[in-house]
Design a protein around this motif. Structure first.
Motif: not given
Length: 404
Positions: A117-126, A159-170, A172-177
């Motif tokens: 997954t070298p070019g992972r984007t937010a729209t391609g994760v699923v 994060d159970p409160a927001t549904g966002r992935l935390r502590y993993a800014s590296h 990409p594509g996995w931080h959509s709520p």
């Protein structure tokens, strides 16, 4: 007595289900067993053991498989868990690839697939998740509908409160709520998500160095430093899922890192993370490049483990690095006082027993208590193995429940 509720006596159906599960667990642990052996291990009479096996065979949970040989008397029929009774899947996700695997109910991996997954984007994760899973399912020779449960392992934590992935800014594509909702809509089976280092601890507890231990800590070092904490047999995840993110731990020997979430680093990562190993090697007089960090650091420590008795430079590298690893562990020990600490991840494993022994010695001087340090005994794909073990535990609870 007032305020107490009498216990409900076990009904025949419940007692049968308990015996069924005990027998199935024994078959998983020991492999094929005869009726007589199952009766001895469970304490059931021969007639009851025979009824139990007939019931489980009719339910498709056990199969007759071969007979005993080489013993006096007639050969006895052997029974085993029906491997095709159910399947579970696991995914190990990092910034470079998604590795998927499917295991049958016995835990044997029957299909694997790796999706780069070298070019992972937010729209391609699923799509990438479903493609990786489909690849493993196809390799297993089954259909997606036969997979009862999926566990996805990622760096960081949702994060159970927001549904966002935390502590993993590296990653990409996995931080959509809405990512978890999108995955739930796209996947044909129930799924769970878990921190990757936590899954390594699951693997160690189920099939590795921490088997039989209900309280232990695990230190992981590859591209990042992380820890997993198991207390009373259960993973301790913390309020936001961030328990064990020890890379952010402030430690002596490094400047304070401000706004660690944005920097995606912290004191312990700077002190003993993968990028520190080449610097220590050069300080000891060993010429080395910096990158690729994991490969370079692992290579240096593996070389040190082999040659430290004959080359003082590599002995110094092991000494200095062990001191840094032990510095962060001392803070962990001061709070948790664990009986056992498992060292895992390519970088720590590469140092082998020479590094482990040095960390143990340093920790004895830095910490008030003295936990036992051991190297991992799940060296191959431990995140994926943990994901499978977690998915299998839930799957077995569902499939092996004969009380309904």
């Amino acid at each position: 007595m007032a305020g107490t509720t009498p216990g409900t006596p076990g009904t025949p159906r419940v007692l049968r289900a308990m015996n069924d599960r005990a027998a199935l667990d024994l078959l998983l642990e020991h492999g094929p067993l005869s009726r007589t052996r199952i009766g001895k291990l469970t304490g059931l009479s021969k007639p009851t053991a025979s009824q139990l096996l007939a019931r489980l065979e009719a339910a498709g949970l056990v199969v007759a498989t071969g007979t005993t040989a080489g013993r006096p008397g007639p050969n006895a029929q052997l029974y085993a868990v029906n491997a095709r009774a159910a399947y579970a899947a696991g995914l190990d996700v990092n910034q470079h690839r998604i590795h998927a695997a499917v295991a049958d109910i016995t835990g044997r991996i029957v299909g694997e697939y790796e999706l780069r997954t070298p070019g992972r984007t937010a729209t391609g994760v699923v799509h990438q998740v479903t493609d990786a899973l489909d690849g493993a399912v196809k390799a297993a020779g089954i259909t997606p509908a036969e997979v009862r449960r999926l566990v996805i392992g990622t760096p960081g934590a949702f994060d159970p409160a927001t549904g966002r992935l935390r502590y993993a800014s590296h990653l990409p594509g996995w931080h959509s709520p809405t990512l978890l909702e999108e995955l739930a809509a796209a996947l044909p089976m129930p799924f769970e998500y878990e921190n990757d280092v936590n899954l390594v601890a699951v693997a160690e507890q189920r099939v590795g160095a921490a088997r039989g231990h209900t309280d232990f800590a695990l230190l992981w070092n590859e591209e990042g430093l992380g820890a997993a904490l198991v207390l009373g047999g259960r993973l301790h995840r913390g309020f936001t899922g961030g328990a064990g993110e020890v890379g952010f731990l402030p430690v002596p020997g490094t400047p304070l890192v401000r706004q660690v979430a944005k920097a995606n680093s912290g004191g312990y990562q700077e002190l003993a993370g993968v990028q520190a190993v080449p610097r220590l090697a050069r300080a000891a007089g060993i010429e080395t490049p910096d990158q690729p960090y994991v490969a370079v650091a692992s290579g240096l420590l593996a070389r040190a483990a082999e040659t430290h008795e004959d080359d003082s430079r590599y002995a110094e590298l092991l000494d200095r690095y062990a001191e840094r690893v032990a510095t962060g562990l001392a803070s962990l020990v001061a709070v948790l006082d664990p009986e056992l600490i498992v060292l895992s991840g390519d970088v720590l494993v590469a140092g082998g027993e020479p590094l482990r022994a040095r960390v143990q010695s340093e920790l004895a001087e830095l910490a008030a208590s003295r936990p036992r340090l051991v190297l991992t005994s799940v060296p191959r794909r431990p995140v994926l193995r943990g994901a499978l073990e977690s998915a299998l535990a839930t799957t077995r609870d569902e499939v092996f429940d004969t009380s309904r």
